[in-house]
Write a protein that holds these residues in place. Structure first.
Motif, mmCIF file in Angstrom:
data_model
loop_
_atom_site.group_PDB
_atom_site.id
_atom_site.type_symbol
_atom_site.label_atom_id
_atom_site.label_comp_id
_atom_site.label_asym_id
_atom_site.label_seq_id
_atom_site.Cartn_x
_atom_site.Cartn_y
_atom_site.Cartn_z
ATOM 1 N N PRO A 242 2.433 5.736 -7.842
ATOM 2 C CA PRO A 242 1.268 5.224 -8.604
ATOM 3 C C PRO A 242 1.562 4.955 -9.773
ATOM 4 O O PRO A 242 0.714 3.970 -10.406
ATOM 5 C CB PRO A 242 0.183 6.338 -8.121
ATOM 6 C CG PRO A 242 0.841 7.438 -7.857
ATOM 7 C CD PRO A 242 2.178 7.184 -7.393
ATOM 8 N N LEU B 56 0.880 -1.119 -0.085
ATOM 9 C CA LEU B 56 -0.060 0.027 -0.055
ATOM 10 C C LEU B 56 0.889 1.286 -0.016
ATOM 11 O O LEU B 56 0.636 2.170 -0.650
ATOM 12 C CB LEU B 56 -0.956 -0.007 1.003
ATOM 13 C CG LEU B 56 -2.063 -1.126 1.417
ATOM 14 C CD1 LEU B 56 -2.919 -1.076 2.559
ATOM 15 C CD2 LEU B 56 -2.950 -1.000 -0.034
ATOM 16 N N TYR C 58 -3.612 1.830 -5.895
ATOM 17 C CA TYR C 58 -4.034 1.882 -4.443
ATOM 18 C C TYR C 58 -5.359 1.629 -4.274
ATOM 19 O O TYR C 58 -5.721 0.762 -3.164
ATOM 20 C CB TYR C 58 -3.634 3.186 -3.623
ATOM 21 C CG TYR C 58 -3.884 3.147 -2.500
ATOM 22 C CD1 TYR C 58 -2.876 2.769 -1.468
ATOM 23 C CD2 TYR C 58 -5.188 3.654 -1.727
ATOM 24 C CE1 TYR C 58 -3.055 2.895 -0.157
ATOM 25 C CE2 TYR C 58 -5.316 3.789 -0.543
ATOM 26 C CZ TYR C 58 -4.321 3.357 0.406
ATOM 27 O OH TYR C 58 -4.492 3.451 1.750
ATOM 28 N N ARG D 116 0.930 4.230 -2.930
ATOM 29 C CA ARG D 116 0.841 5.657 -2.832
ATOM 30 C C ARG D 116 2.027 6.394 -3.130
ATOM 31 O O ARG D 116 1.731 7.525 -3.679
ATOM 32 C CB ARG D 116 0.792 5.926 -1.128
ATOM 33 C CG ARG D 116 -0.539 5.513 -0.536
ATOM 34 C CD ARG D 116 -0.922 5.954 0.856
ATOM 35 N NE ARG D 116 0.110 5.380 1.552
ATOM 36 C CZ ARG D 116 -0.290 4.368 2.318
ATOM 37 N NH1 ARG D 116 -1.199 3.610 2.268
ATOM 38 N NH2 ARG D 116 0.573 4.016 3.183
#
Length: 179
Positions: free
Chosen positions: A31, A24, A38, A28
């Motif tokens: 991307p 994750l 995400y 972030r």
């Protein structure tokens, strides 16, 4: 901290949550570098995360107890049995330029060689010059094929390969120092 201070560990049932958190964070942070967004990753259930980890060879780079990066190696159904694809390569901004990326890639190559694979492929965004430089330094070569990100066709990718042989294995075994 440099690449020598980092240990690379295989993600398993005890560490899949750490991998989820790193995944994750990477989505972030960068991307435009990954096929998954995400939002897609954040919507996965615990069972989906566990299944994803179980279906791949996935590693975390750890500096003490702190995760510094991740990489995975998968075999796609349409691939020959002696190939795999390096995916999900990421190093935390605070650890970049210290050999962590080379350690992660070297782990994939070593695992592939130990499993008797003969070729490792990857795709890297044309705009990601640092990643391309790392892969070229290790010995990956463009295949001539290109593609685009499914979630943003403006991001084009270059496919690269490394054919595993005794010579290539010797050349990457010494990697890990900053480039």
């Amino acid at each position: 901290m440099d690449g020598d201070d980092v240990r690379v560990v295989r993600v398993d049932e005890a560490t899949w949550r750490t991998y989820r958190d790193v995944r994750l964070a990477m989505l972030r942070d960068a991307p435009r570098a990954f096929w998954t967004t995400y939002a897609e990753a954040a919507a996965r259930t615990d069972e989906e995360w566990r299944a994803m980890v179980a279906a791949s060879h996935t590693w975390l780079a750890m500096g003490g107890t702190e995760p510094l990066g991740s990489v995975a190696c998968v075999r796609l159904p349409e691939q020959p049995e002696d190939e795999c694809v390096l995916v999900g390569m990421w190093v935390a901004p605070r650890a970049r330029g210290r050999g962590v990326g080379a350690r992660l890639v070297r782990t994939v190559l070593q695992s592939a060689a130990e499993r008797g694979l003969s070729r490792v492929l990857l795709e890297v965004a044309h705009e990601n010059a640092p990643a391309r430089a790392l892969y070229e330094h290790i010995g990956f070569m463009p295949t001539g094929r290109t593609g685009e990100m499914p979630h943003d066709p403006s991001i084009t990718e270059l496919e690269m390969e490394l054919v595993l042989s005794d010579d290539t294995v010797r050349s990457w075994q010494t990697l890990g120092k900053p480039i």
